[in-house]
Design an enzyme around this catalytic site. Structure first.
Site, PDB file in Angstrom:
ATOM      1  N   GLU A   1      -6.451  -5.854 -17.920  1.00 20.50           N
ATOM      2  CA  GLU A   1      -6.225  -4.424 -18.132  1.00 20.50           C
ATOM      3  C   GLU A   1      -4.785  -4.016 -17.801  1.00 20.50           C
ATOM      4  O   GLU A   1      -4.546  -2.895 -17.325  1.00 20.50           O
ATOM      5  CB  GLU A   1      -7.214  -3.590 -17.311  1.00 20.50           C
ATOM      6  CG  GLU A   1      -8.653  -3.770 -17.750  1.00 20.50           C
ATOM      7  CD  GLU A   1      -9.629  -2.868 -17.020  1.00 20.50           C
ATOM      8  OE1 GLU A   1     -10.670  -2.526 -17.595  1.00 20.50           O
ATOM      9  OE2 GLU A   1      -9.342  -2.503 -15.864  1.00 20.50           O
TER      10      GLU A   1
ATOM     11  N   GLU B   1     -15.678  -6.028 -21.450  1.00 23.41           N
ATOM     12  CA  GLU B   1     -16.419  -5.261 -20.446  1.00 23.41           C
ATOM     13  C   GLU B   1     -17.173  -4.123 -21.114  1.00 23.41           C
ATOM     14  O   GLU B   1     -16.580  -3.117 -21.493  1.00 23.41           O
ATOM     15  CB  GLU B   1     -15.485  -4.709 -19.365  1.00 23.41           C
ATOM     16  CG  GLU B   1     -14.878  -5.774 -18.473  1.00 23.41           C
ATOM     17  CD  GLU B   1     -14.104  -5.184 -17.293  1.00 23.41           C
ATOM     18  OE1 GLU B   1     -14.240  -3.969 -17.033  1.00 23.41           O
ATOM     19  OE2 GLU B   1     -13.359  -5.942 -16.645  1.00 23.41           O
TER      20      GLU B   1
END
Length: 909
Positions: free
Chosen positions: A211, A280
């Site tokens: 991320e 995710e």
């Protein structure tokens, strides 16, 4: 695994439609990716788990051994469970339909000191990987090494911040050198253990960074250079399998960029040559101390996943499929719970959360039935607009005429029919027939004709647990039994020992000024004491007395908890992240000892510049309200003490009880702050996971037989923000469908069964604020009640579907089935409600309607009682027709109890 009643079942069981091939069909539907791809082989004499196979990818999907695959992944972090739990957890992921297990690699767990590596107990990554392979599942290894994961310091070791000139996650040579060393260590370890796919191991994908795109802009050009370096470094390790980066829109061509979000049906990678991967899928959310508990309904999770594959997705990973527990001090921060349950399909203790687990299992089976069609389409599926907010995506080798029936067509064809309206049921016309679509739902047609699954129609059972789950509709509030002790007879016998306030020796030292918390503690303890002396004149005392006021201690900023002591007595506390403190204090004439305690409740795990985010106190420390001045204590001489005396003496360990002076606690003793408590207790009977209720305590840490189960804190969530029910249609966020308002964020704490003996277990608590240990209770955690309700017009069971030789999905005519299952080691001991007709209500609140088949209870009892699970056909052929012309439902509620072994054993024979 316990099966449905055997072919020799009684007349009543046969009448309910049990089929001896039922379990076989279920296993066929849920077989693992490895087995289906033909690469799995049995482990013999320590040989490979798989026949070696290559992993590549194209624009449509990841290729396993050259074949495109639609993959379903289950997030399971190995340190958030014990090694003894791993086999069962992995098996439950597989049973739920997963092909892949996904985990982060936790740098601070594996390299607690620079150059000193640890791969044992909960951090035995190699053992975990081999257990994954032994179940025939693949492994997605997210090396990072930054994890976030609501894990302490995002997975970074605290020693990293002490390296001269270091800046995390940017074009910084000291950081890059340490990152490369660790990533290389992990890759070489995996190669040495033969764990990559081309070596016959389970690892098919790996991730570098995590991320970074969220924060990259804060690093400017240095951030862009860093991400290119990270990709080049990873590729240079020659792992032979693909690398990914999540939320990284500028990922290089050789790295697959992926999606992390609640929904990823609109995501496309930054290159046509890359498959669409959802790293995710947030099927729940984490919780903070003092906050409510988030929940994501099973219907919405299923909707998001179905939309992802409908729009061309190829691999989706549940974050989390099992969340687990932040044992020891691994919880991230600030202020994140010890529980990392995450509202996942498998709960914190390793028990199936129903209906979420079962509903998603059915979804996965439906997607697998569509796999031949999904991988056959090379580019975009055929799109049909069915209404203003309704659409179909059709996957087939050729163009499909949607106006007529698909019956008898040998062509491989699967379709997804979506209704994204949040409020209206809509009937749509396609394939020559009408389909009713609930709001915010997707219907899956594996053969472009028959509906196998709809995301909004839950056929899975509901489970009600023995301990409070925090769920707004499935909670149980029965009173558990008080802790069963092995000493002291029927009364709770507790022993206490006072913790020293301030300096206790050992590693104490003095320095001028307020030192930063982490620079002193290196995170070996949550606690850091600051002590100085303040001389007060008789003039000041007279001034305060005449005015009726008290002086105040002020600190510009504190984080996470600060406590103020004057002459060894607690004056007050403050909680927050870089908030101010102003505490009135009582001083006496002459020398006063002022002690500050700084407490960490999880280090920051997310954001840019983590190395700069310290802890403790910032700004000035002043004494205000004197007769003619303020006193600046910032640069005074302070004595520093890291940790607690009892903590460093290890008085929580069974072999260290002589390191403290223990006094028996009497019934009327006042519970005071900064006290150690201990007792001995018996483990609950059986093998179920164990939970301890610490809601009667304040804040502290708890150890069982020397194992730190984590921090506890009875901080209460706000009264507002929750509702008794949840309307799932519409975009989900973590504030939707919250529960537990007005209650402590966490009362129950997981004690792994393997940490317990049958008796003489040592429980030690360090309590900071005072509490009542006599009210602590234990409970074995399992599903005590299971319920289900199925209509006679529900879909046939997924086991009725199969693939023909051509690859086309086909379904046999079959009646709907109601299924019930207790946890492992438990059987259905009683049917507390059963009605075929028009029952009303919900689980634990069913009632009979005007239409009811009187034989229902007897038939269901005969079929289910004494078995771990049972399946019941929902039709007039079984129960008779109690009211002609009326649509009928079967509703059943059952009680689960520990098994005596007789009938359950017979099922397994």
């Amino acid at each position: 695994m316990a099966a449905s009643p055997s072919p020799g079942a009684s007349r009543g069981q046969r009448a309910l439609g049990f089929r001896p091939h039922l379990l076989l069909l279920l296993l066929m539907v849920g077989c693992s990716a490895a087995a289906a791809a033909g690469v799995l082989r049995q482990v013999v004499d320590g040989g490979n788990f798989f026949e070696p196979f290559n992993v590549t990818y194209d624009h449509r999907a990841v290729r396993i051994g050259g074949e495109r695959r639609m993959l379903i992944s289950a997030g399971l972090h190995y340190p958030r469970a014990t090694p003894e739990m791993w086999p069962s957890l992995i098996a439950k992921c597989k049973e739920g339909g997963a092909d892949v297990i996904e985990t982060y690699v936790f740098w601070n767990g594996h390299e607690p000191a620079k150059g000193q590596y640890y791969f044992e107990e909960r951090f035995d990554l190699v053992k975990f990987a081999k257990l994954v392979a032994a179940e025939g599942l693949f492994l997605f290894l997210r090396i990072g090494p930054y994890a976030c994961a609501e894990w302490n310091f995002g997975g970074f070791p605290v020693w990293l911040r002490d390296i001269p000139g270091i800046e995390f996650r940017t074009d910084n040579e000291p950081f890059k050198a340490e990152m490369q060393t660790f990533v290389t260590k992990i890759v070489h370890l995996m190669k040495a253990e033969m764990l990559y796919s081309w070596q016959g191991g389970p690892i098919i994908l790996q991730q570098i960074e995590n991320e970074y795109g969220n924060i990259q802009g804060k690093y400017g050009e240095a951030g862009k250079r860093y991400i290119q370096w990270a990709a080049h470094m990873a590729l240079g390790l020659d792992t032979g399998i693909p690398w990914t980066m999540c939320r990284q829109t500028d990922a290089p061509e050789q790295i697959i960029d992926t999606c992390n979000a609640f929904y990823c049906d609109g995501f496309k990678p930054n290159s046509y040559n890359k498959p669409t991967i959802w790293t995710e899928d947030w099927d729940g959310w984490y919780a903070d101390w003092g906050g409510p508990l988030p929940h994501r309904p099973a219907e919405d999770s299923a909707f998001a996943v179905a939309r992802f594959y409908q729009h061309g997705g190829s691999l989706q990973n549940y974050y989390m499929y099992f969340g687990g527990t932040n044992f020891v001090r691994t919880a991230g921060g600030p202020l994140q719970l010890t529980s990392y349950d995450y509202d996942a399909p498998i709960d914190e203790y390793g028990i199936l959360r129903q209906p979420k687990w079962g509903h998603l299992k059915d979804l996965h089976a439906a997607i697998k039935l569509c796999e031949p069609a999904l991988i056959a389409v090379n580019d975009s599926p055929q799109y049909v607009k069915l209404g203003s907010m309704q659409e179909a995506h059709i996957y087939s080798k050729g163009q499909v005429h949607t106006n007529g029936s698909m019956g008898g067509n040998a062509q491989i064809c699967s379709a997804f029919l979506a209704n994204i309206d949040e409020h209206k049921y809509v009937s749509v016309w396609i394939f020559g027939k009408s389909y009713s679509l609930p709001p915010w739902s997707v219907s899956i047609l594996p053969d472009c004709e028959n509906v196998a699954f709809n995301t909004a129609q839950v056929g899975a059972q509901t489970s009600v647990f023995t301990i409070e789950s925090g769920s707004p509709s499935h909670s149980s509030r029965h009173k558990p039994s008080i802790l069963s002790l092995t000493v002291g007879g029927p009364l709770c016998t507790w022993w206490t020992s006072k913790e020293t306030i301030g300096t206790w020796g050992g590693n104490s030292f003095a320095a001028h000024g307020i030192l930063e918390h982490l620079n002193v503690t290196k995170d070996i303890s949550d606690y850091l004491w600051y002590t100085t002396r303040v001389n007060v004149s008789d003039t000041d005392v007279a001034f305060w007395s005449s005015k009726g006021v008290l002086p105040s201690l002020t600190i510009d900023q504190i984080r996470d908890v600060a406590r103020v002591f004057v002459n060894d007595k607690l004056a007050g506390s403050q909680v927050g992240q870089w908030v101010s403190l102003k505490q009135p204090i009582q001083l006496v004439e002459g020398v006063n000892e002022l002690t500050l305690l700084s407490e960490i409740v999880g280090l920051q795990n997310y954001g840019a510049f983590l190395e700069k985010d310290g802890a403790g106190f910032r700004g000035q420390v002043k004494l205000t309200g004197l007769s003619d001045r303020d006193i600046d204590l910032t640069n005074s001489l302070w004595t520093y003490q890291v940790g607690l005396k009892g903590e460093f003496s290890m008085i929580y360990a069974p072999g260290k009880q002589g390191c403290a002076e223990w006094s028996r606690m009497l019934k009327d003793d006042v519970q005071s702050p900064f006290t150690w408590y201990k007792t001995m207790f018996n483990a609950p009977e059986g093998t179920d996971p164990v939970a301890i209720d610490l809601g009667s305590m304040g804040k502290g840490q708890a150890w069982v037989n020397g194992h730190l189960i984590g921090r506890y804190w009875s901080l209460v969530a706000p009264e507002s923000g929750c509702s008794s029910s949840c309307y799932y249609p519409g975009a989900y966020n973590e504030r939707k469908c919250q529960s537990n308002c007005g209650m402590p964020s966490q009362n129950w704490y997981h004690i792994p069964r393997e940490w317990l003996k049958k008796s003489d277990n040592l429980l030690v608590l360090f309590e900071e604020t005072g509490g009542d240990p006599s009210q602590i209770s234990l409970e074995a955690h399992y599903a005590k009640t299971v319920c289900s309700r199925i209509s006679e017009n529900y879909y046939p069971p997924l086991s009725a579907w199969s693939h023909l030789a051509s690859g086309r999905a086909s379904v046999n005519t079959a009646t709907p089935e109601l299924r019930l299952q207790c946890d492992d080691g438990h059987v259905i001991s009683e049917i507390t409600f059963a009605s075929y007709g028009t029952p009303s209500g919900r689980c634990q609140n069913f009632s009979k309607g005007n239409c009811h088949a009187s034989s229902t209870l007897d038939l269901v009892t005969e079929a289910c009682v004494g078995y771990n699970k049972c399946a019941i056909s929902v039709s007039n052929d079984v129960f008779g027709d109690p009211c002609r012309g009326v649509l009928k439902d079967l509703a059943v509620e059952a009680k689960c109890s520990p098994s005596s072994g007789s009938r359950e054993l017979r099922d397994e024979m």
